[in-house]
Design a protein around this motif. Sequence first.
Motif, mmCIF file in Angstrom:
data_model
loop_
_atom_site.group_PDB
_atom_site.id
_atom_site.type_symbol
_atom_site.label_atom_id
_atom_site.label_comp_id
_atom_site.label_asym_id
_atom_site.label_seq_id
_atom_site.Cartn_x
_atom_site.Cartn_y
_atom_site.Cartn_z
ATOM 1 N N UNK A 97 0.849 -1.188 0.000
ATOM 2 C CA UNK A 97 0.000 0.000 0.000
ATOM 3 C C UNK A 97 0.888 1.243 0.000
ATOM 4 N N UNK A 129 1.259 -2.858 14.605
ATOM 5 C CA UNK A 129 0.187 -3.004 13.623
ATOM 6 C C UNK A 129 0.063 -1.827 12.662
ATOM 7 N N UNK A 130 0.720 -0.706 12.944
ATOM 8 C CA UNK A 130 0.551 0.491 12.115
ATOM 9 C C UNK A 130 0.864 0.234 10.654
ATOM 10 N N UNK A 131 -0.015 0.770 9.773
ATOM 11 C CA UNK A 131 0.224 0.593 8.343
ATOM 12 C C UNK A 131 1.106 1.732 7.834
ATOM 13 N N UNK A 153 3.754 -10.517 7.920
ATOM 14 C CA UNK A 153 2.294 -10.644 7.750
ATOM 15 C C UNK A 153 1.851 -9.934 6.479
ATOM 16 N N UNK A 207 0.342 -11.634 3.074
ATOM 17 C CA UNK A 207 -0.951 -11.187 2.566
ATOM 18 C C UNK A 207 -0.852 -10.833 1.076
ATOM 19 N N UNK A 246 -0.696 -13.990 -0.907
ATOM 20 C CA UNK A 246 -2.020 -14.627 -1.060
ATOM 21 C C UNK A 246 -2.802 -13.963 -2.177
ATOM 22 N N UNK A 247 -2.627 -12.634 -2.265
ATOM 23 C CA UNK A 247 -3.410 -11.895 -3.264
ATOM 24 C C UNK A 247 -3.005 -12.229 -4.693
#
Lengths: 274, 430
Positions: free
Chosen positions: A125, A163-165, A197, A201, A204-205
């Motif tokens: 992202x 956890x911060x994006x 993580x 992810x 997986x996409x």
Amino acid sequence: MSITAGIDVGSTYTKAIILDEKREVLGRDIRPTGFKLTEVSRATYRQALDNAGLTEDDVDYVIATGIGRHQVDFKDIHVTDLTASARGSTLLFPKTLTVLDVGGQTMKASRLDSEAKVRSFRLNDKCAAGTGAFLEKTARYMGFETTEIGPLAATSKEPVPISGVCAVFAESEVINHLSMGTPPSDIMQGSIQSLVERSVQLMKRVKAEPEYTLIGGILRFDTMANAVRKQLDAEVNVPDKDTVQFVAALGAALLGQRRLEKLREEKSTAADVA
Amino acid sequence: MVSDKHEELVGRGNREGAQLFRDWFGELSHTAETGGQAAYVFVMGSLNEILKTFDLPVVFPEINSLQTAVRRVAHEYLAEAEDYGYSPDICGYVKADFAMLQRGGDHPMGQVPKPSIAVLTNACNTYIKWAEIWERMFEIPVVTIDIPGTREADGQTWSGHVDFDNDRRYVEAQLRELITTCEEVTGKKFDIDKLREVLHHANGISVGWKKVLELNKTRPSLFNALTDGTIFLGVANGFRGTATGSAYFERLVEEMEYKAEHGIGTLTEELYRLIFVGVPCYPIFRRFNEMFTEWGGTFIHSTYLWFASGGTNRGFEYDTARPIESLAEGVLISVRDAMDSMFHQDRVLADMIEGYHVDGIIYHPIKSCRTVSTGLADARRYLSKHHDVPSLFIESDMMDRRVVSEAQMKNRIDAFFEGLASRRQQATIG
């Protein structure tokens, strides 16, 4: 003998590979990219040639890749690092069907077909929390060098969640954990797990399938590859530590060889017709 | 010594609310297991009154989604929706709901049944696209009730005004279409006397909800609008139009009146009375509140309790002698108010400052929802310009822990309270 060069101008490091037609690496170089992309790409190229005992005149084809590929003013053509990494990965691990490339500013997952062509891909992202730069920043903030990331994380007993994006938010979390007395090793390992993580992810996409090949500077640390293995519950290929950052440059140089072979074929066909 | 009455009453609303919630999800699970019919609705204009008349169990996907965040598993659902292709920037409620449906209705609180019908209003623009997802997934009828909003700030019209009467007729015509669709979906004939009964129970909730909110003018405050208030809100939505819901609010009023009479507050020492504006930060729901209570701050009111109850806070009472007409009037007034609570809440907040003894206002815009967040900066400026009330702007999300920075939030909250303390000290010195 055909000689090609692959120049990978990444956001953090610039890499150059000199390759012959037997797919042997004759020379290479790596240096920080900085902000003068044309100059650094030229300097890296020349050093790689020096290391190979060659000059620019000996090189038949140059392919540039990486985020700064358009600034390489001596290139013949340029390709994206997704394409270059796919070629480089399959040269090292021919059965590769999925490539995960964790670089300084981007993280990329690609699904390849059986001919090493990119079938689908996903990038991280907008923010940098899922990249190598974030890990380096975290290490530096806690007073550690980049080279210490692996050993530091290896001593972690109880990793804390990060956890911060957004890299800035994630950095705030790091500061918060430090202020609460969390050991740096647990913060470092928590940051790596957060990165893993996100990587898994992305994989997986693209509907990842084995064999999986992991490349990029962050893979210099065994802990990262181990965490991915654990998350995927599968074996992964990792080039040796000296090569892991050069895979895109290697792929670009390889594409150069293919290009030359194709040009030769076309020439030969044209001669036959004549 | 604590009396039996004290034991029975204090905290009863929370205990009973939590139990009702479990019961509700239990019934939904039963419906899912037996393949029964269900209606998917939203908090801003659920039209529960009509759906209950047809005995349709209601599913609130917004509530399902926020429950995944409270139970700290929202990230799993969000990741699955993003794996499917949804962007990280899309509403977290939508993504968690989508992922839950992809899992066949598997939710941490039970099993969510598939929809037979979806009913929505235009109060949130995402509702419309969200319902279209269900329409495609389940091939169900989707009924959108278009509620005319306030034409301009402070420009609400009321019964007797030509605009209002036209609007009411417009809503009433749509409600009649909804009734027809419900008849087709359920195979049941509409029973107007049953609607009267449902409206009667809905009145009990509306009156009770309004009263409970007003009772929090009391010092110390009787309930925390952010934490306790969310439990009450859940009952107001899920049990609207039922005897159970009406009785709950009657008993809740009793509890609050008892606490008011005996000076029982939510904090040992209430130092600062705050209003919350926006949607709660569910990924760290308890911790978020603690960052305020640690300073002696408590939320005595919240605009969330207005718009997320679909405007029930207005206490509109239906006239059961003319049920459909009155329902249209109530839906128009309440949903319009819910929409205004997101955009024009500044005027109402200004009126509350004195009566509720407000020390500060906390604005909480969220990444997931532009509908509730867009107007907050303007609203804050309006209040700051016209009223001497401190305010704080903190951003995070209602679902996505990746954009919740507790450390940054705490820093701002601490600085805000230091400012409040200094302000109070200066006022004392004169």
